[in-house]
Design a protein around this motif. Structure first.
Motif, short mmCIF file in Angstrom:
data_model
loop_
_atom_site.label_atom_id
_atom_site.label_comp_id
_atom_site.label_asym_id
_atom_site.label_seq_id
_atom_site.Cartn_x
_atom_site.Cartn_y
_atom_site.Cartn_z
N THR A 133 -7.79 -0.74 4.59
CA THR A 133 -7.20 0.14 3.66
C THR A 133 -6.69 -0.41 2.47
O THR A 133 -6.86 -1.77 2.46
CB THR A 133 -6.13 1.01 4.46
OG1 THR A 133 -5.14 0.07 4.81
CG2 THR A 133 -6.52 1.48 5.74
N GLU A 134 -6.03 0.26 1.60
CA GLU A 134 -5.46 -0.28 0.53
C GLU A 134 -4.33 -1.62 0.75
O GLU A 134 -4.07 -2.39 0.45
CB GLU A 134 -4.90 0.54 -0.52
CG GLU A 134 -6.09 1.56 -1.24
CD GLU A 134 -5.70 2.36 -2.06
OE1 GLU A 134 -4.30 2.33 -2.54
OE2 GLU A 134 -6.45 3.13 -2.78
N GLU A 135 -3.66 -1.16 2.09
CA GLU A 135 -2.44 -1.71 2.44
C GLU A 135 -2.94 -2.91 3.43
O GLU A 135 -2.23 -3.94 3.49
CB GLU A 135 -1.63 -0.82 2.95
CG GLU A 135 -0.26 -1.34 3.29
CD GLU A 135 0.75 -1.87 1.93
OE1 GLU A 135 1.60 -2.42 2.20
OE2 GLU A 135 0.10 -1.45 0.91
N GLU A 187 2.03 0.25 7.62
CA GLU A 187 2.27 1.20 6.47
C GLU A 187 2.96 0.77 5.44
O GLU A 187 4.19 0.05 5.56
CB GLU A 187 2.77 2.58 7.23
CG GLU A 187 1.96 3.36 8.14
CD GLU A 187 0.82 4.18 7.58
OE1 GLU A 187 0.47 4.09 6.29
OE2 GLU A 187 0.11 4.88 8.40
N ALA A 188 2.57 0.98 4.20
CA ALA A 188 3.39 0.71 3.15
C ALA A 188 4.80 1.44 3.09
O ALA A 188 5.83 1.01 2.57
CB ALA A 188 2.64 1.33 1.68
N ARG A 190 -1.72 -7.87 6.35
CA ARG A 190 -1.27 -6.96 5.24
C ARG A 190 -1.00 -7.27 3.82
O ARG A 190 -0.10 -8.64 3.91
CB ARG A 190 -0.01 -6.29 5.88
CG ARG A 190 0.66 -5.10 5.13
CD ARG A 190 1.85 -4.79 5.59
NE ARG A 190 2.58 -3.50 4.46
CZ ARG A 190 3.90 -3.17 4.68
NH1 ARG A 190 4.56 -3.52 5.72
NH2 ARG A 190 4.44 -2.45 3.92
N ARG A 191 -1.61 -7.00 2.83
CA ARG A 191 -1.41 -7.53 1.64
C ARG A 191 -1.54 -9.29 1.68
O ARG A 191 -0.98 -9.99 1.10
CB ARG A 191 0.06 -7.22 1.05
CG ARG A 191 0.22 -5.94 0.88
CD ARG A 191 1.73 -5.60 0.40
NE ARG A 191 1.95 -4.04 0.09
CZ ARG A 191 3.09 -3.71 -0.49
NH1 ARG A 191 3.96 -4.60 -0.73
NH2 ARG A 191 3.32 -2.40 -0.64
#
Length: 228
Positions: free
Chosen positions: A134-136, A207-208, A148-149
């Motif tokens: 995912t984007e995150e 989650e962001a 994450r990131r």
């Protein structure tokens, strides 16, 4: 053009659904009982099934169970049964979503579109893919790694198990009972507080915005869904 199989023994409702679906550029087939529905899925290979539970020859729950023995076709239950127990039974059997009669046509079409968007165009290995991006965050189930990131995220064994069940069923609502039994065991079917605690942990880690999750979705009183 997506193909929809409408399974309902009420001729007026089936006709109404057919008219509205065709107006929205869907191909439509109809079946009035469970046996015909099972044959139609095998013959027509619909993209989604709209299924009433009150059928003349067998209960809709049994139709779902038989379908899940050989097909991953999405099933959107359209039923007059309002009780939470019936909804949970349908989800446990393998339904993807549940809407109660009477319903607005706009809501039905929105739910139908969402089910189709969450489902791969072709039945492939997509549902079994071990890596989710995912984007995150990125999750690799086989390697048991989450990032994450760009930074590694540590998940506990229970968090991994819960996340794996949701990812393996991505796009489908998984009932609370099923999650509890798969992750904690058959004697834990009612301890929903376990799910709330561990889902909160997962959201904080992945989650962001944990208070407004994009991927770990709650259906209040019913279950949880993982959306990419």
């Amino acid at each position: 053009m997506p193909r929809v199989l409408v399974v309902d023994d009420e001729p007026q409702l089936a006709r109404l659904l057919m008219i509205n679906l065709k107006a929205r550029k869907y191909d439509v087939d109809c079946a009035q009982d469970g046996g015909t529905a099972l044959e139609a899925v095998a013959a027509c290979r619909p993209d989604v099934v709209l299924l009433d539970l009150g059928l003349p020859d067998m209960d809709g729950i049994e139709v779902i169970k038989q379908l899940r023995g050989w097909s991953k076709v999405p099933v959107l239950v359209v039923s007059a049964r309002h009780g939470s127990e019936e909804k949970i039974q349908a989800l446990d059997a393998g339904a993807d979503d549940y809407i109660t009669k009477p319903f607005s046509m706009d809501e039905l079409m929105a739910r139908l579109g969402a089910v189709i968007r969450r489902t791969p165009t072709h039945e492939s290995a997509a549902a079994d893919e071990a890596v989710v991006e995912t984007e995150e965050f990125t999750v690799d189930l086989l390697a048991k790694k989450a990032r994450r990131r760009g930074k590694s995220i540590r998940l506990t064994p229970t968090e991994w198990h819960l996340l794996e069940v949701l990812i393996r069923n991505r796009g489908r609502l998984v009932s609370q009972r099923r999650l509890l039994q798969e992750v904690w065991g058959s004697s834990y079917g009612t301890q929903t507080n376990y799910l709330r605690v561990y889902m909160a942990h997962l959201r904080r880690k992945l989650e962001a915005d944990p208070s407004h999750p994009r991927h770990l979705i709650t259906a209040p009183g019913m279950g949880y869904r993982f959306d990419v």
